[in-house]
Structures are given as C-alpha cells and as structure tokens.
Design a protein around this motif. Sequence first.
Motif, PDB file in Angstrom:
ATOM      1  N   ALA A  89       0.961  -1.219   8.867  1.00  0.00           N
ATOM      2  CA  ALA A  89      -0.267  -0.634   8.291  1.00  0.00           C
ATOM      3  C   ALA A  89       0.049  -0.211   6.872  1.00  0.00           C
ATOM      4  CB  ALA A  89      -0.720   0.553   9.119  1.00  0.00           C
ATOM      5  N   THR A  90      -0.842  -0.556   5.981  1.00  0.00           N
ATOM      6  CA  THR A  90      -0.655  -0.174   4.581  1.00  0.00           C
ATOM      7  C   THR A  90      -2.029   0.120   3.973  1.00  0.00           C
ATOM      8  OG1 THR A  90       0.316  -0.823   2.465  1.00  0.00           O
ATOM      9  CG2 THR A  90      -0.762  -2.564   3.732  1.00  0.00           C
ATOM     10  N   GLY A  91      -1.996   0.587   2.771  1.00  0.00           N
ATOM     11  CA  GLY A  91      -3.278   0.921   2.154  1.00  0.00           C
ATOM     12  C   GLY A  91      -3.184   0.916   0.645  1.00  0.00           C
ATOM     13  N   VAL A  92      -4.342   0.902   0.029  1.00  0.00           N
ATOM     14  CA  VAL A  92      -4.418   0.970  -1.424  1.00  0.00           C
ATOM     15  C   VAL A  92      -5.636   1.821  -1.790  1.00  0.00           C
ATOM     16  CG1 VAL A  92      -5.745  -1.190  -1.568  1.00  0.00           C
ATOM     17  CG2 VAL A  92      -4.501  -0.363  -3.555  1.00  0.00           C
ATOM     18  N   THR A  93      -5.450   2.610  -2.837  1.00  0.00           N
ATOM     19  CA  THR A  93      -6.557   3.481  -3.277  1.00  0.00           C
ATOM     20  C   THR A  93      -7.054   3.015  -4.641  1.00  0.00           C
ATOM     21  OG1 THR A  93      -5.576   5.324  -2.072  1.00  0.00           O
ATOM     22  CG2 THR A  93      -7.215   5.866  -3.753  1.00  0.00           C
ATOM     23  N   LEU A  94      -8.362   2.815  -4.716  1.00  0.00           N
ATOM     24  CA  LEU A  94      -8.985   2.383  -5.970  1.00  0.00           C
ATOM     25  C   LEU A  94      -9.837   3.516  -6.544  1.00  0.00           C
ATOM     26  CD1 LEU A  94     -10.443  -1.193  -5.244  1.00  0.00           C
ATOM     27  CD2 LEU A  94      -8.222  -0.600  -6.218  1.00  0.00           C
ATOM     28  N   GLU A  95      -9.771   3.645  -7.845  1.00  0.00           N
ATOM     29  CA  GLU A  95     -10.675   4.584  -8.514  1.00  0.00           C
ATOM     30  C   GLU A  95     -11.655   3.756  -9.355  1.00  0.00           C
ATOM     31  OE1 GLU A  95     -10.275   8.609 -11.170  1.00  0.00           O
ATOM     32  OE2 GLU A  95      -9.378   6.772 -11.955  1.00  0.00           O
ATOM     33  N   VAL A  96     -12.949   3.914  -9.047  1.00  0.00           N
ATOM     34  CA  VAL A  96     -13.991   3.151  -9.753  1.00  0.00           C
ATOM     35  C   VAL A  96     -14.785   4.132 -10.623  1.00  0.00           C
ATOM     36  CG1 VAL A  96     -15.961   1.597  -9.482  1.00  0.00           C
ATOM     37  CG2 VAL A  96     -14.135   1.605  -7.766  1.00  0.00           C
ATOM     38  N   ASN A 121      -9.270   1.282 -11.431  1.00  0.00           N
ATOM     39  CA  ASN A 121      -7.809   1.466 -11.432  1.00  0.00           C
ATOM     40  C   ASN A 121      -7.274   1.474 -10.014  1.00  0.00           C
ATOM     41  OD1 ASN A 121      -7.670   1.897 -14.281  1.00  0.00           O
ATOM     42  ND2 ASN A 121      -8.487   3.961 -13.937  1.00  0.00           N
ATOM     43  N   VAL A 122      -6.049   0.907  -9.866  1.00  0.00           N
ATOM     44  CA  VAL A 122      -5.318   1.035  -8.599  1.00  0.00           C
ATOM     45  C   VAL A 122      -4.492   2.300  -8.708  1.00  0.00           C
ATOM     46  CG1 VAL A 122      -3.666  -0.059  -7.048  1.00  0.00           C
ATOM     47  CG2 VAL A 122      -5.211  -1.475  -8.407  1.00  0.00           C
ATOM     48  N   MET A 123      -4.684   3.210  -7.787  1.00  0.00           N
ATOM     49  CA  MET A 123      -3.990   4.501  -7.838  1.00  0.00           C
ATOM     50  C   MET A 123      -2.578   4.335  -7.267  1.00  0.00           C
ATOM     51  SD  MET A 123      -6.451   6.506  -8.974  1.00  0.00           S
ATOM     52  CE  MET A 123      -6.205   8.201  -8.533  1.00  0.00           C
ATOM     53  N   GLY A 124      -1.581   4.660  -8.075  1.00  0.00           N
ATOM     54  CA  GLY A 124      -0.197   4.587  -7.621  1.00  0.00           C
ATOM     55  C   GLY A 124       0.277   3.144  -7.531  1.00  0.00           C
ATOM     56  N   ALA A 125       1.538   3.000  -7.067  1.00  0.00           N
ATOM     57  CA  ALA A 125       2.117   1.660  -6.924  1.00  0.00           C
ATOM     58  C   ALA A 125       1.599   1.030  -5.647  1.00  0.00           C
ATOM     59  CB  ALA A 125       3.628   1.754  -6.884  1.00  0.00           C
ATOM     60  N   SER A 126       1.289  -0.236  -5.729  1.00  0.00           N
ATOM     61  CA  SER A 126       0.786  -0.921  -4.545  1.00  0.00           C
ATOM     62  C   SER A 126       1.528  -2.231  -4.362  1.00  0.00           C
ATOM     63  CB  SER A 126      -0.710  -1.186  -4.691  1.00  0.00           C
ATOM     64  OG  SER A 126      -1.148  -1.975  -3.629  1.00  0.00           O
ATOM     65  N   TYR A 127       1.973  -2.445  -3.117  1.00  0.00           N
ATOM     66  CA  TYR A 127       2.609  -3.719  -2.801  1.00  0.00           C
ATOM     67  C   TYR A 127       1.588  -4.724  -2.301  1.00  0.00           C
ATOM     68  CZ  TYR A 127       6.770  -0.856  -3.082  1.00  0.00           C
ATOM     69  OH  TYR A 127       7.735   0.000  -3.520  1.00  0.00           O
ATOM     70  N   VAL A 128       0.406  -4.242  -2.117  1.00  0.00           N
ATOM     71  CA  VAL A 128      -0.632  -5.100  -1.538  1.00  0.00           C
ATOM     72  C   VAL A 128      -1.512  -5.720  -2.623  1.00  0.00           C
ATOM     73  CG1 VAL A 128      -2.559  -5.166   0.070  1.00  0.00           C
ATOM     74  CG2 VAL A 128      -0.634  -3.626   0.504  1.00  0.00           C
ATOM     75  N   VAL A 129      -1.964  -4.862  -3.555  1.00  0.00           N
ATOM     76  CA  VAL A 129      -2.898  -5.329  -4.590  1.00  0.00           C
ATOM     77  C   VAL A 129      -2.147  -5.542  -5.898  1.00  0.00           C
ATOM     78  CG1 VAL A 129      -4.895  -4.677  -5.974  1.00  0.00           C
ATOM     79  CG2 VAL A 129      -4.895  -4.239  -3.524  1.00  0.00           C
TER      80      VAL A 129
END
Lengths: 155, 264
Positions: A89-96, A121-129
Amino acid sequence: MATAAMALAVAGCDSVDCSLQNVVLCHYAFYDSHTGQAIKLTDTLTITAAGTDSVLFNRGVGKQEVSLPMSYGRDADTLTFSITGPDYATGVTLEVKKVNTPHFDSPDCPSNMFHYLTEVNVMGASYVVDSVIISKPTVNYDTAENIQIYFRTAD
Amino acid sequence: MIRQRISRFISALLISILCCQAAQAQLFHIKKGEKKDDTPWFCGMAVQADMVGLGMGIANARFANMEAGLKANLREKYLPVFEMGIGKCTREGRENDNVFSTHAPYFRLGVDYNMNSDRSSNKYTIGARYGVSIFNYQFRSDDMADAVWGDPMPLHLKGLHGRAHWLEIVVGVQTRIWKFVHLGWNIRYKARLKQHTDQAGEPWYIPGFGKNDASCWGGTMNVIFDTGKWKILDKIKQKRQARKGQEEEVVTDSITTVISTVNP
C-alpha cells in the motif's frame, strides 16, 4: 382591463431552462511516465480530501481517469491518492491551487463555482508519481481532462 | 315637327355630354385634390406614457419596463419617436433562495409609419426601434454550500456590469379619444443584437428588452398627449369636409341640370 391582460401576456410565459450538465468536476487522467501513453491503474485506488472526512473516490480498480469535486471557497485542495496492491500500500498527496469564480445561469438553477487551476504540486517525495501537469486550467461544466498524472512504471 | 324633335334631342344629348364631362372633370379634380396633400410637414409633438409597464410596476410583477416617450408628427405619416424608461426586476428562484435583481434605465430610438391613407382618422402604424441599456445587476444565493468540504458559501454578487442592444419591429394602432388625448396599442418583436455580461453569469432580464433571450415579445399601451398642432389638424379636417360637401353639391347640380334638360 386591457392593461392587465397585456401585462399577463408579457409576464405570464416563463420557462425553466437549466443546463442538464451542471456538475463541476476536475478531471484527472493517468499516464505512463516512460511512454507518455494513457494507462489503467491495476491497483485499487481511493482518494480522500484533507480537511474533510469525505472519500471522494472509493476503491476503484482499472481506472484510467477520475473526476473529483473541488472545494468552493478554498485556495488549494489537498488530495491523498491511496493505491493498494495485493501485498503493498502506498500513497501520494497532491496540492491543487486554484482561483474560484462564482457562476450562475438563472435564478431557477443551482448556482455553482468554476475554478481556474494555477498550480499542482506533489507533496513530498513520491515513488509512485513522477510528475503532474495541468492540461486544461479551466474547471467548469466541460468534461475534458484538466490534470495529467504521470505514474512511474516498472521497466 | 320631326326636325324640331331631332334638334331638341341632339341639343339635349350635347348638353348632357357636356355636363357629364364637367361632372367628370369635377370628380377628377377631387381625386387630384386628394392626391395633393395639404397636411403640414410638421404636425407637432406628442408625449406618451406606457400603462402596461406602469401596471406591471404597481402590481409588483417579476419585471416591469416603465417608460415614456416623445414622438414627432411629420405630415401625419412619419412618426419619429424617442422612448426612455426604467426597467426593474426582482426574480426569485422557484425552488431555491436565489434572487436576481436589477434596476436601470434604457433608451429606444425609432420611427413609426402611418399606413392609414386617411390622415385625419386612426393611425395604423408599423415601425422599428433600436434599444440600448447599460446596467448593473445583482445575484444572491443564500443557500449555496459546499457539500463535500462543508463550507457555507453564500453568494452575494453585486455590481455585475452588463450592456445590451436590440432591435424591435413594432405594429400598432392609435386612436383619438378626446381633443389632444390619444390611446395607442402596439406589439413588439424584439431581437437581441449583442450583449456584454459579467463572466459570473448572464442577467435574467435586460431593462427595456425583457427576459434575456435571443428574441422575445413585448407590448405597450400608451396614453398619448398631442402637444402640437391638433387644432390646426382639426381645421384642415373641417376644411376638407367642407370642400367635399361643396364638390358633392356641384355634382348633384350637374346631374339635376342633365335630368331637367332631358325632361324639360
């Protein structure tokens, strides 16, 4: 009498003609960062919004795009994309970020908010996006895609 | 004896032919006289006020175009007109708390043409108008709320700027009810030419035009006060009637002469 009849004739006929397509949604489409081609997410996708307990999109599988509501008055929406596979399980946080513009058609129809996207913006480091771009900044009754999300895929 | 009868018959025939020619010439003269229009070029001015708009305003209708106008009378045929008024509208949503409102002036300029050839009688008019309105409008939506984020978002939009211009085709009738007081009815087909509105939304109503659409129908019932030469027109009318009477007398006399000549 004639005046009253004429007044009724002028003012009497009135019809409600609200647009059938009156839902404002932001359309997110998924792409492969290597090939640039549209992809379907094989994993389970759930999307929630920070600052609310609402689930905007629940446990979708095989999705190529999603359409999500935007906040009416906030300057930025923070969305969490949770992706769940068979054993991970993983996740990504976007700020629009956006500018909100009120919109109305008629007093009989529900008023709404249109938006103009200014930044994603992609919040923080993401291995997914890998990256996120705005393809069409105007969010209104149109159903064209607004944001393209490029996912990292295994080579 | 027979010669005498024949000469009497011939002379009677000649006289009757001459009389008929005279009568015919008289009739031709009447026609010719009628063609020559003795109506003065400028027949005065008239002020008018619309009772329909006033009625709608008093009845607190959804919208009302309350207007008055100034009309010139050129030869009882061409009627250039300037109309101005105040358009007001307060329109509430049927199934919500939305309210649209505006209150602004409008102007129309145009001309009517009197199709009735009998200038001293009723006026049957067809005409056109060019209308324009520059206005501000408001929109309120108290019950608007963000269902997902839960933020209340009452919408109070004020000072939204709009302007519109349009064309009208007007068909009407005008009749005199007492000395200088006339009543006039007309129906109007209105076609919107162009509008500029705020990006938040189009106005539900355009002052002077009506419900905002590509086209719409309207009408007025005017009380018209002729401030100009109605007395002069009355005199012209009396003169015409007197002349017509004299001409009828001449024709009657000619016919009597013919009859008396044939049957002495």
